[in-house]
Design an enzyme around this catalytic site. Structure first.
Site, mmCIF file in Angstrom:
data_model
loop_
_atom_site.group_PDB
_atom_site.id
_atom_site.type_symbol
_atom_site.label_atom_id
_atom_site.label_comp_id
_atom_site.label_asym_id
_atom_site.label_seq_id
_atom_site.Cartn_x
_atom_site.Cartn_y
_atom_site.Cartn_z
ATOM 1 N N SER A 1 -4.943 1.067 -1.346
ATOM 2 C CA SER A 1 -4.808 1.290 -0.353
ATOM 3 C C SER A 1 -6.121 1.051 0.630
ATOM 4 O O SER A 1 -6.834 2.529 0.058
ATOM 5 C CB SER A 1 -3.383 2.287 -0.281
ATOM 6 O OG SER A 1 -3.365 2.950 1.288
ATOM 7 N N SER B 1 0.740 -1.029 -0.168
ATOM 8 C CA SER B 1 -0.005 -0.307 -0.210
ATOM 9 C C SER B 1 0.944 0.987 0.114
ATOM 10 O O SER B 1 0.572 1.599 -0.614
ATOM 11 C CB SER B 1 -0.876 0.218 0.755
ATOM 12 O OG SER B 1 -0.454 0.666 2.603
#
Length: 305
Positions: A270, A111
């Site tokens: 993310s 992420s």
């Protein structure tokens, strides 16, 4: 990104070990050592009395070696006391360094790519945002506040047992708008400079790569085309949810006092404040500042920007 602390819940393990070994060390210094000294003195006095009687009877005695052996035997620490005394200062030092100065973590997911890669071993500055009590993470001394662009480790608001790492996008009072994969902070559009496409390390996919220039900080981000800015269906009901206005491909949030708005640099991969909300100041762990090793790519060692 759920960070992996080195050796799991190391703070609690260290604390327990420090207390146990510390109690044994203090007990030995102030009680057990004196008892051993008293027992040694009594044994030596008895030995000296026997030796004096033998000499009085005309028997020659060489007592230097025996006397030293008796004293050493009575003063010798039990194994469990010896090991505790040896480990206590080391454990106490590690606990202090890890709790108040630096803490290591391992990056387990993508992420924060391209800033942080899977397998990066990072160090987190524990004091730059204030001195906090270990275990309970309560701030006792104010120092600095997080700034936009900082890469920050924090306790995940939905599960305080998990450590997350993201980039600070909004500080208290900021108005953050995210539309068409572009940020606006307090009414000022953030500047983006295109870079060469980024090849994904985990699969043969290229991502669009940009330099994102937040106020006072610039860093790289990734976008995946044609993914949307965010998945509206994934937005949860979080504290201060009323400070945000969501539509199909846009949202605007005003960051509440004492909170921060966090996003991953791998924007379309993310789970961050867009979905689960703001990060309270009480959740802050520290600022990530160094990749100290990546065993798959040692060239990764260096400062985090």
């Amino acid at each position: 990104m759920n960070l992996q602390p080195i050796l799991g819940n190391f703070a609690l393990i260290l604390f327990v070990l420090m207390v146990v070994t510390g109690v044994v060390w203090f007990l030995d210094v102030f009680v057990l050592a004196r008892q051993r000294r008293a027992a040694a003195d009594a044994a030596l006095a008895e030995y000296d009395a026997r030796t004096a009687k033998l000499i009085a009877d005309g028997i020659k005695v060489d007592n230097n070696g025996n006397r030293a052996a008796i004293e050493a035997a009575h003063l010798r620490q039990p194994t469990w006391v010896e090991y505790s005394g040896s480990f206590f200062p080391v454990i106490a030092l590690v606990f202090f360094l890890r709790s108040f100065l630096w803490e290591p973590f391992k990056i387990p997911s993508s992420s924060m790519v391209p800033t942080l890669l899977v397998g990066d071993l990072i160090l987190v500055n524990k004091y730059t945002y204030g001195i906090r009590l270990p275990i309970v993470n309560k701030k006792i001394i104010e120092i600095n506040d997080p700034q936009r662009g900082d890469v920050m480790v924090f306790k995940y608001p939905k599960d305080m047992s998990q450590d997350y790492i993201k980039r600070v996008i909004g500080v208290p009072g900021d108005k953050i708008t995210y539309e068409n994969k572009r940020l606006t902070v307090n009414g000022v559009p953030v500047q983006y400079t295109p870079l060469d496409e980024y090849l994904d390390d985990e699969r043969p996919v290229y991502h669009k790569q940009f330099v994102e220039k937040l106020p006072g900080m610039e860093h790289r981000i990734l976008n995946t085309d044609p993914a949307r800015s965010f998945n509206l269906d994934g937005v949860e009901n979080f504290p201060h949810r009323d400070a945000c206005d969501y539509s199909y491909d846009k949202f605007t949030c005003t960051v509440p006092a004492g909170n921060y708005f966090m996003m991953g640099d791998n924007r379309d991969n993310s789970a961050d404040s867009r979905y689960w909300g703001f990060v309270p100041d009480k959740n802050i762990v520290g600022k990530a500042f160094l990749v100290w090793m990546n065993f798959g790519d040692p060239k990764r060692i260096g400062a985090i920007k």
